[in-house]
Design a protein around this motif. Structure first.
Motif, PDB file in Angstrom:
ATOM      1  N   ARG A  65      33.438  45.093  45.905  1.00 53.04           N
ATOM      2  CA  ARG A  65      32.904  45.988  44.465  1.00 53.04           C
ATOM      3  C   ARG A  65      32.995  47.185  45.025  1.00 53.04           C
ATOM      4  O   ARG A  65      33.546  48.562  44.410  1.00 53.04           O
ATOM      5  CB  ARG A  65      32.486  44.816  43.537  1.00 53.04           C
ATOM      6  N   ARG A  80      33.625  50.769  35.547  1.00 57.87           N
ATOM      7  CA  ARG A  80      33.210  49.737  34.413  1.00 57.87           C
ATOM      8  C   ARG A  80      32.505  49.606  34.747  1.00 57.87           C
ATOM      9  O   ARG A  80      32.478  48.463  35.417  1.00 57.87           O
ATOM     10  CB  ARG A  80      34.491  49.361  33.182  1.00 57.87           C
ATOM     11  N   GLU A  86      29.360  47.101  39.027  1.00 52.00           N
ATOM     12  CA  GLU A  86      31.131  47.545  38.626  1.00 52.00           C
ATOM     13  C   GLU A  86      32.238  46.917  39.182  1.00 52.00           C
ATOM     14  O   GLU A  86      32.688  46.895  40.026  1.00 52.00           O
ATOM     15  CB  GLU A  86      30.521  48.667  39.486  1.00 52.00           C
ATOM     16  N   TYR A  87      33.110  47.667  38.218  1.00 51.28           N
ATOM     17  CA  TYR A  87      34.719  47.536  38.667  1.00 51.28           C
ATOM     18  C   TYR A  87      35.868  49.029  38.601  1.00 51.28           C
ATOM     19  O   TYR A  87      35.162  49.586  37.088  1.00 51.28           O
ATOM     20  CB  TYR A  87      35.760  46.325  37.551  1.00 51.28           C
ATOM     21  N   VAL A  89      38.441  51.159  37.855  1.00 52.77           N
ATOM     22  CA  VAL A  89      39.712  50.683  37.117  1.00 52.77           C
ATOM     23  C   VAL A  89      40.582  51.981  36.372  1.00 52.77           C
ATOM     24  O   VAL A  89      40.088  53.103  36.952  1.00 52.77           O
ATOM     25  CB  VAL A  89      39.671  50.705  35.331  1.00 52.77           C
ATOM     26  N   ASP A  92      43.986  52.166  33.597  1.00 54.53           N
ATOM     27  CA  ASP A  92      44.126  51.070  33.091  1.00 54.53           C
ATOM     28  C   ASP A  92      44.891  49.858  33.880  1.00 54.53           C
ATOM     29  O   ASP A  92      45.000  48.765  33.140  1.00 54.53           O
ATOM     30  CB  ASP A  92      44.960  51.682  31.657  1.00 54.53           C
ATOM     31  N   HIS A  93      44.272  49.365  35.102  1.00 55.13           N
ATOM     32  CA  HIS A  93      44.593  47.928  35.569  1.00 55.13           C
ATOM     33  C   HIS A  93      43.190  48.064  36.363  1.00 55.13           C
ATOM     34  O   HIS A  93      42.523  48.732  37.372  1.00 55.13           O
ATOM     35  CB  HIS A  93      45.131  48.379  36.464  1.00 55.13           C
ATOM     36  N   ALA A  94      42.480  47.013  36.260  1.00 50.98           N
ATOM     37  CA  ALA A  94      40.982  47.400  37.082  1.00 50.98           C
ATOM     38  C   ALA A  94      40.858  45.837  38.787  1.00 50.98           C
ATOM     39  O   ALA A  94      42.341  45.156  38.514  1.00 50.98           O
ATOM     40  CB  ALA A  94      40.401  46.323  36.142  1.00 50.98           C
ATOM     41  N   HIS A 127      41.762  39.122  30.844  1.00 51.88           N
ATOM     42  CA  HIS A 127      42.608  40.704  31.251  1.00 51.88           C
ATOM     43  C   HIS A 127      43.662  39.680  32.016  1.00 51.88           C
ATOM     44  O   HIS A 127      44.612  41.122  32.465  1.00 51.88           O
ATOM     45  CB  HIS A 127      42.430  41.303  31.231  1.00 51.88           C
ATOM     46  N   LEU A 157      34.896  46.557  29.685  1.00 48.81           N
ATOM     47  CA  LEU A 157      36.594  46.872  31.039  1.00 48.81           C
ATOM     48  C   LEU A 157      37.195  47.329  30.099  1.00 48.81           C
ATOM     49  O   LEU A 157      37.533  48.418  30.766  1.00 48.81           O
ATOM     50  CB  LEU A 157      36.436  45.314  31.358  1.00 48.81           C
ATOM     51  N   THR A 161      43.253  47.232  29.419  1.00 52.10           N
ATOM     52  CA  THR A 161      42.928  46.904  30.422  1.00 52.10           C
ATOM     53  C   THR A 161      43.212  46.012  31.592  1.00 52.10           C
ATOM     54  O   THR A 161      42.767  44.856  30.911  1.00 52.10           O
ATOM     55  CB  THR A 161      41.715  47.583  31.366  1.00 52.10           C
ATOM     56  N   LEU A 163      44.519  43.032  34.995  1.00 50.48           N
ATOM     57  CA  LEU A 163      43.365  43.118  35.529  1.00 50.48           C
ATOM     58  C   LEU A 163      45.276  43.406  36.849  1.00 50.48           C
ATOM     59  O   LEU A 163      46.243  42.735  36.265  1.00 50.48           O
ATOM     60  CB  LEU A 163      43.304  41.332  35.797  1.00 50.48           C
TER      61      LEU A 163
END
Length: 208
Positions: A65, A80, A86-87, A89, A92-94, A127, A157, A161, A163
Motif C-alpha cells: 500500500r 486517499r 493510504e490508497y 487513486v 479516479d481509479h483506486a 466501489h 476515498l 472512485t 476499484l
C-alpha cells in the motif's frame, strides 16, 4: 484473461481507458513496487526469526500500500486515507491490493477471508462492479451508526472512485509468484467474478 508478457507491446486498451497516459508506467512500475515490498517484508521476516506467526504477511500488505501510494504521488495523482490506510487513486481509479494466497494459485480460486474487515468488504461492494440485483442486502448488513461510519469512509476515498483489483500471490521465501489486475465483483460466497483480468509481468527480485 490476457497476459502482458511483453512490455514493448504497451498497455492494453482496458488499462488505457482507466489510467490514460499513466497506463504504461503502471504496467512497468507496479511489479517493481511489489518486488520492493517483498524485499522489505522478507527482511522483517528474517529479523523476527519466527517459524510461526511471521510478520511477513502484515509487513508485505503495509509495504505494498505504501509503495503504491508513493507511486501515485510520483505520477502527480491522489492518495486517499481510508481509516488510516493510504490508497493510490489514479484517474479516479483506486488500486486495491490483495494477497489472496501464500502459494501459486489460479486467480479463479481467490477468495476473501471470512474474517476480512467490514471496511475491506464494503470497499469491494461499494466501489467495485455492481453486484447482481438481489444478491446483497447492503442496507441491512450494518446498524445505522455502522452504516453511516462506513459511508463516510468511502466519501474519503471518493464517491465516484472505482476499484481496480490488484491481486497477487507471494511467500517469504519465493517472493511474488504472480500479479493480476482487473475488475472483480465480490460474490456472496466470498469468491470473485472477474469482468476483466490481466496478468502483469514479474519484476526482478529486489534487495532490501
Amino acid at each position: 484473461m490476457s497476459v502482458l508478457g511483453d512490455n514493448h507491446a504497451g498497455p492494453s486498451n482496458w488499462a488505457v481507458k482507466r489510467f490514460g497516459r499513466h497506463a504504461g508506467r503502471l504496467v512497468e512500475a507496479i511489479p517493481q513496487q511489489l518486488a520492493r515490498a517483498h524485499a522489505r517484508a522478507h527482511a522483517v521476516h528474517l529479523t523476527a526469526g519466527l517459524k510461526k506467526r511471521s510478520p511477513y504477511g502484515f509487513t508485505l500488505a503495509e509495504a505494498v500500500r505504501e509503495n503504491l501510494a508513493d507511486l501515485a504521488r510520483e505520477l502527480g495523482e491522489a492518495v486517499r486515507d481510508v481509516r488510516g490506510y493510504e490508497y493510490a487513486v489514479i484517474e479516479d481509479h483506486a488500486l486495491f491490493p490483495f494477497k489472496y494466497a501464500n502459494r501459486p494459485t489460479p486467480l479463479e480460486r481467490a477468495r476473501l477471508a471470512a474474517d476480512a474487515s467490514p471496511t475491506r468488504r464494503r470497499m469491494l461492494l461499494s466501489h467495485g462492479p455492481e453486484p447482481q440485483e438481489g444478491l446483497f442486502d447492503l442496507e441491512g448488513e450494518f446498524t445505522s451508526d455502522e452504516y453511516e461510519e462506513l459511508h463516510e469512509t468511502f466519501e474519503a476515498l471518493g464517491a465516484a472512485t472505482k476499484l481496480v483489483c490488484l491481486f497477487f500471490t507471494a511467500d517469504a521465501e519465493s517472493g511474488i509468484h504472480a500479479i493480476h489486475w482487473g475488475q472483480a465483483r465480490l460474490e456472496p460466497d466470498r469468491t470473485f467474478a472477474w469482468l476483466h483480468s490481466e496478468q502483469l509481468p514479474l519484476a526482478a527480485p529486489q534487495i532490501e
